[in-house]
Design an enzyme around this catalytic site. Structure first.
Site, PDB file in Angstrom:
ATOM      1  N   CYS A 179       3.708   8.390   0.948  1.00 20.93           N
ATOM      2  CA  CYS A 179       3.983   7.506   2.087  1.00 20.93           C
ATOM      3  C   CYS A 179       4.064   6.085   1.525  1.00 20.93           C
ATOM      4  CB  CYS A 179       2.850   7.657   3.098  1.00 20.93           C
ATOM      5  SG  CYS A 179       2.983   6.532   4.476  1.00 20.93           S
TER       6      CYS A 179
ATOM      7  N   CYS B 248      -2.606   7.290   9.010  1.00 24.66           N
ATOM      8  CA  CYS B 248      -1.615   6.568   9.801  1.00 24.66           C
ATOM      9  C   CYS B 248      -2.218   5.409  10.572  1.00 24.66           C
ATOM     10  CB  CYS B 248      -1.020   7.519  10.851  1.00 24.66           C
ATOM     11  SG  CYS B 248       0.327   8.446  10.251  1.00 24.66           S
TER      12      CYS B 248
ATOM     13  N   CYS C 101      -2.416  -0.240  15.724  1.00 20.20           N
ATOM     14  CA  CYS C 101      -2.185  -0.184  14.280  1.00 20.20           C
ATOM     15  C   CYS C 101      -2.850  -1.353  13.561  1.00 20.20           C
ATOM     16  CB  CYS C 101      -0.676  -0.210  14.027  1.00 20.20           C
ATOM     17  SG  CYS C 101      -0.262  -0.390  12.284  1.00 20.20           S
TER      18      CYS C 101
ATOM     19  N   CYS D 223       3.415  -6.346   8.563  1.00 17.59           N
ATOM     20  CA  CYS D 223       4.433  -5.884   9.510  1.00 17.59           C
ATOM     21  C   CYS D 223       4.543  -6.895  10.646  1.00 17.59           C
ATOM     22  CB  CYS D 223       4.047  -4.515  10.076  1.00 17.59           C
ATOM     23  SG  CYS D 223       5.318  -3.851  11.187  1.00 17.59           S
TER      24      CYS D 223
ATOM     25  N   CYS E 163       2.211  -3.343  17.134  1.00 19.53           N
ATOM     26  CA  CYS E 163       1.722  -2.134  17.796  1.00 19.53           C
ATOM     27  C   CYS E 163       0.205  -2.254  17.929  1.00 19.53           C
ATOM     28  CB  CYS E 163       2.105  -0.891  16.998  1.00 19.53           C
ATOM     29  SG  CYS E 163       3.889  -0.775  16.748  1.00 19.53           S
TER      30      CYS E 163
ATOM     31  N   GLU F 152       0.830  -1.213   0.000  1.00 20.88           N
ATOM     32  CA  GLU F 152       0.000   0.000   0.000  1.00 20.88           C
ATOM     33  C   GLU F 152       0.858   1.254   0.000  1.00 20.88           C
ATOM     34  OE1 GLU F 152      -4.040  -0.210   2.170  1.00 20.88           O
ATOM     35  OE2 GLU F 152      -2.763  -1.732   3.031  1.00 20.88           O
TER      36      GLU F 152
END
Ligand code: SF4
Length: 353
Positions: free
Chosen positions: A106, A345, A120, A113, A117, A93
């Protein structure tokens, strides 16, 4: 996939070696490099300055593109989110964020990942795989071509942030190689000071990054002023705690050049890390490690199902900022972009909608 070589991830000298192995003179490498990165052509057939026979030879052995754009979402604020797939079907993405005087792209360094976190959405995917240097560079070319047209000069500079999916410092070599390719004056010419790499705190790599001669800007995602809370929100803290992270940050600070600063990112989660006491604790922490050339970016959390966090209300965000400022800390509130298309984000999770 093709076993073909992905030339978009080759540095100029690697391209020179490649053309020689297929029996072509060295100067062809320059033409290919310009074709890929200055003219942003992802099809060798469009490089009409190359003889047809050579183009055919190239197509037999190599490729300019391995990513496929699956969907493209445009936010009411102009932000665009691109959901792409690698040749082996993993999501990538990339987000284009326009502002008046500059554009920011970005990009992702990994598919998914491995870090967990808690606030997220990308974390829910787990690590699918590292992206290659070519896949990183190609994201930028695809986005620029989509926004401005293939090869059309951009009206203003492009800033890059490695804040999409993934922990960039866990794919360090490919990331640095991609950034080197993109900084080439004969190509995209996006120089390191237009680039920011954000890490969740892979401490040994912060030291390594500090030693790089031509390095981009650094952002460290912090999001909690105590180990107890950070262990919960960002489990990477159990591997390298705040003390170790701040020592690395201090060493990094010593290597900054004149006028440079670095950033701590602080995702504000309503009722979790946004109290007045926590703002004071954060300012004190910076004082304890004598970090002076730093700014804090406050990022009100972007809600996304199934995450249970919510952003604080606007007054609370302002209050947090004021407390930091009253203690001499520079703090900025980051306006969320592209929330409606899952582009903001912490929202990147290959959502189709
Ligand atoms: S915030 Fe960044 S490092 Fe943490 S899980 Fe999400 S993508 Fe990974």
């Amino acid at each position: 996939m093709s076993e073909k070589l992905h030339l978009t991830g080759f540095q100029a000298n690697e391209l020179a070696d490649f053309v020689q192995t297929i029996g072509e003179p060295k100067y062809r490498a320059k033409q290919i490099f310009k074709g890929l990165h200055a003219r942003r052509l992802l099809d060798f057939n469009e490089m009409t300055d190359l003889p047809k026979a050579f183009r055919e030879k190239l197509i037999d052995t190599a490729t300019a593109t391995t990513l496929k754009v699956e969907s493209r979402y445009v936010s009411i604020d102009g932000t665009r989110r691109f959901l792409m797939k690698t040749h082996d079907n993993f999501p990538v993405e990339t987000v284009f964020i326009p502002t008046e005087n500059r554009d920011t792209i970005c990009f992702s360094s990994q598919s998914g990942c491995p870090l967990k976190c808690d606030f997220c959405l990308t974390a829910k995917l787990g690590l699918l795989r590292n992206l290659t240097a070519g896949e990183i560079v190609e994201q930028i070319i695809i986005v620029l071509n989509d926004v401005y047209g293939t090869g059309v000069e951009t009206p203003h500079g492009t800033n890059l942030v490695a804040m999409g999916a993934g922990e960039p410092f866990l794919n360090f070599e490919n990331l640095i190689k991609a950034l080197e390719i993109m900084s080439d004056a004969e190509g995209l010419f996006i120089v390191p000071n237009r680039v920011t790499v954000s890490t969740a705190g892979i401490v040994p790599k912060i030291y390594e990054f500090a030693r790089l001669e031509k390095r981009p800007n650094l952002a460290i995602s912090l999001s909690a002023p105590s180990d107890e809370l950070r262990d919960e929100l960002m489990p990477i803290n159990k591997r390298w705690n705040i003390g170790e992270l701040f020592q690395a940050a201090k060493e990094y600070e010593k290597t900054l050049r004149r006028g440079e600063r670095f950033t701590f990112e602080y995702v504000l989660l309503g009722g979790v890390n946004d109290s007045a006491e926590q703002a004071c604790a954060l300012a004190n922490l910076l004082g304890e490690y004598d970090l002076q050339r730093v700014k804090i970016n406050l990022i009100p959390h972007n809600s996304a199902e199934p995450l249970e966090y919510r952003p604080p209300d606007t007054e609370q965000v302002e209050r947090f900022k004021k407390i930091l400022e009253s203690k001499g800390v520079s703090a900025y509130i980051r306006r969320p972009r592209g929330r409606d298309i899952y582009a903001a984000c912490g929202q990147l999770a290959a959502m189709k909608g």
